[in-house]
Motif scaffolding. Structure first.
Motif, PDB file in Angstrom:
ATOM      1  N   VAL A 135       0.824  -1.212   0.000  1.00  0.00           N
ATOM      2  CA  VAL A 135       0.000   0.000   0.000  1.00  0.00           C
ATOM      3  C   VAL A 135       0.857   1.261   0.000  1.00  0.00           C
ATOM      4  O   VAL A 135       1.989   1.261   0.495  1.00  0.00           O
ATOM      5  CB  VAL A 135      -0.964   0.033   1.208  1.00  0.00           C
ATOM      6  CG1 VAL A 135      -1.854  -1.187   1.233  1.00  0.00           C
ATOM      7  CG2 VAL A 135      -0.218   0.153   2.516  1.00  0.00           C
ATOM      8  N   TYR A 136       0.280   2.315  -0.558  1.00  0.00           N
ATOM      9  CA  TYR A 136       0.929   3.625  -0.528  1.00  0.00           C
ATOM     10  C   TYR A 136      -0.136   4.718  -0.586  1.00  0.00           C
ATOM     11  O   TYR A 136      -1.124   4.620  -1.329  1.00  0.00           O
ATOM     12  CB  TYR A 136       1.888   3.819  -1.703  1.00  0.00           C
ATOM     13  CG  TYR A 136       2.444   5.227  -1.735  1.00  0.00           C
ATOM     14  CD1 TYR A 136       3.477   5.600  -0.882  1.00  0.00           C
ATOM     15  CD2 TYR A 136       1.907   6.184  -2.574  1.00  0.00           C
ATOM     16  CE1 TYR A 136       3.951   6.903  -0.870  1.00  0.00           C
ATOM     17  CE2 TYR A 136       2.387   7.487  -2.580  1.00  0.00           C
ATOM     18  CZ  TYR A 136       3.408   7.843  -1.726  1.00  0.00           C
ATOM     19  OH  TYR A 136       3.865   9.130  -1.709  1.00  0.00           O
ATOM     20  N   HIS A 137       0.076   5.747   0.206  1.00  0.00           N
ATOM     21  CA  HIS A 137      -0.709   6.980   0.168  1.00  0.00           C
ATOM     22  C   HIS A 137       0.259   8.100   0.516  1.00  0.00           C
ATOM     23  O   HIS A 137       1.056   7.954   1.457  1.00  0.00           O
ATOM     24  CB  HIS A 137      -1.858   6.932   1.178  1.00  0.00           C
ATOM     25  CG  HIS A 137      -2.785   8.104   1.087  1.00  0.00           C
ATOM     26  ND1 HIS A 137      -2.465   9.337   1.614  1.00  0.00           N
ATOM     27  CD2 HIS A 137      -4.005   8.236   0.511  1.00  0.00           C
ATOM     28  CE1 HIS A 137      -3.463  10.173   1.378  1.00  0.00           C
ATOM     29  NE2 HIS A 137      -4.415   9.531   0.711  1.00  0.00           N
ATOM     30  N   PRO A 138       0.241   9.235  -0.204  1.00  0.00           N
ATOM     31  CA  PRO A 138       1.227  10.297   0.075  1.00  0.00           C
ATOM     32  C   PRO A 138       1.191  10.829   1.507  1.00  0.00           C
ATOM     33  O   PRO A 138       2.207  11.282   2.014  1.00  0.00           O
ATOM     34  CB  PRO A 138       0.892  11.393  -0.939  1.00  0.00           C
ATOM     35  CG  PRO A 138      -0.385  11.010  -1.579  1.00  0.00           C
ATOM     36  CD  PRO A 138      -0.635   9.560  -1.313  1.00  0.00           C
ATOM     37  N   GLY A 139       0.062  10.733   2.193  1.00  0.00           N
ATOM     38  CA  GLY A 139      -0.038  11.240   3.562  1.00  0.00           C
ATOM     39  C   GLY A 139       0.039  10.158   4.624  1.00  0.00           C
ATOM     40  O   GLY A 139      -0.322  10.388   5.779  1.00  0.00           O
ATOM     41  N   PHE A 184      -0.066  -7.375   4.444  1.00  0.00           N
ATOM     42  CA  PHE A 184       0.067  -5.971   4.053  1.00  0.00           C
ATOM     43  C   PHE A 184       1.504  -5.508   4.224  1.00  0.00           C
ATOM     44  O   PHE A 184       2.151  -5.814   5.229  1.00  0.00           O
ATOM     45  CB  PHE A 184      -0.838  -5.076   4.913  1.00  0.00           C
ATOM     46  CG  PHE A 184      -2.287  -5.191   4.555  1.00  0.00           C
ATOM     47  CD1 PHE A 184      -2.821  -4.431   3.527  1.00  0.00           C
ATOM     48  CD2 PHE A 184      -3.118  -6.057   5.244  1.00  0.00           C
ATOM     49  CE1 PHE A 184      -4.160  -4.536   3.192  1.00  0.00           C
ATOM     50  CE2 PHE A 184      -4.456  -6.168   4.920  1.00  0.00           C
ATOM     51  CZ  PHE A 184      -4.983  -5.405   3.885  1.00  0.00           C
ATOM     52  N   ILE A 185       1.977  -4.762   3.239  1.00  0.00           N
ATOM     53  CA  ILE A 185       3.306  -4.161   3.263  1.00  0.00           C
ATOM     54  C   ILE A 185       3.133  -2.687   2.924  1.00  0.00           C
ATOM     55  O   ILE A 185       2.393  -2.352   1.990  1.00  0.00           O
ATOM     56  CB  ILE A 185       4.231  -4.841   2.227  1.00  0.00           C
ATOM     57  CG1 ILE A 185       4.418  -6.310   2.592  1.00  0.00           C
ATOM     58  CG2 ILE A 185       5.564  -4.120   2.114  1.00  0.00           C
ATOM     59  CD1 ILE A 185       5.040  -7.147   1.520  1.00  0.00           C
ATOM     60  N   MET A 186       3.798  -1.805   3.673  1.00  0.00           N
ATOM     61  CA  MET A 186       3.714  -0.379   3.381  1.00  0.00           C
ATOM     62  C   MET A 186       4.922   0.045   2.551  1.00  0.00           C
ATOM     63  O   MET A 186       6.053  -0.220   2.921  1.00  0.00           O
ATOM     64  CB  MET A 186       3.665   0.461   4.664  1.00  0.00           C
ATOM     65  CG  MET A 186       3.440   1.942   4.372  1.00  0.00           C
ATOM     66  SD  MET A 186       3.466   3.014   5.835  1.00  0.00           S
ATOM     67  CE  MET A 186       2.013   2.468   6.689  1.00  0.00           C
TER      68      MET A 186
END
Length: 184
Positions: free
Chosen positions: A20-24, A142-144
């Motif tokens: 997963v990725y999100h800029p914030g 899940f991996i960030m």
């Protein structure tokens, strides 16, 4: 009895690896309710929901931009196949879900490929399926990612290599003069 129980646990389990990725993600704690780097077993009959509502969703996003139920994943077995598959359904009325290059509106669903990019808003999910034998349970890991998945892990979505190879044929006959003029 314990040897019988041990024999059952040796059956391989289908696993979805979700990066997963999100800029914030670091400042706002959007993914704070998700346990990273931990394989979680779920019953194969469960419809796994993702969204903002912690009473309904198994995995929640701490973000008002996310819908109460954003999308769902459901395990199924295709007719005449022993391989387990997943389908992904957009549950958001306000935001389309993009699976690779397919844009899903509200209640639209598609079969999840073995490896795909799922996006909505600023959210990016690289989902990879590892096949297993069990039909009773599956796992989610899940991996960030510290960086955008579009830039780093998913070069196949960028059409540049295809255009480069196609244009390299036409460049020889049409563009050399233009390129020479730009270079001078």
């Amino acid at each position: 009895m314990s040897s019988f129980e041990d024999a059952d646990t040796e059956e391989t389990v289908t696993c979805l690896k979700v990066t997963v990725y999100h800029p914030g993600q670091m400042q706002s704690g959007i993914f704070q309710s998700i346990r990273f780097y931990n394989r979680e077993k779920l019953p194969s009959s469960e419809v796994v929901k993702f969204g903002r509502n912690s009473n309904i969703c198994h995995y929640t996003f701490q973000d008002k931009q996310a819908s109460r139920i954003q999308f769902s994943l459901q395990l199924f077995k295709k007719f005449d196949s022993s391989v387990l598959s997943f389908e992904i359904k957009n549950m958001s009325k306000k935001t389309n879900l993009i699976v690779d290059s397919k844009e899903l509106g509200y209640l639209n669903k598609v079969d999840l490929p073995h490896k795909c990019m799922v996006r909505f808003g600023d959210y990016q999910f690289l989902i990879e399926k590892e096949d297993g034998e069990s039909v009773e349970v599956f796992e989610i890991l899940f991996i960030m990612s510290p960086r955008s998945l579009l830039q780093e892990n998913w070069p196949a979505q960028k059409p540049v290599p295809e255009l480069t190879s196609v244009s390299s044929c036409s460049t020889q006959s049409t563009y050399p003069t233009e390129m020479d003029e730009n270079e001078l």
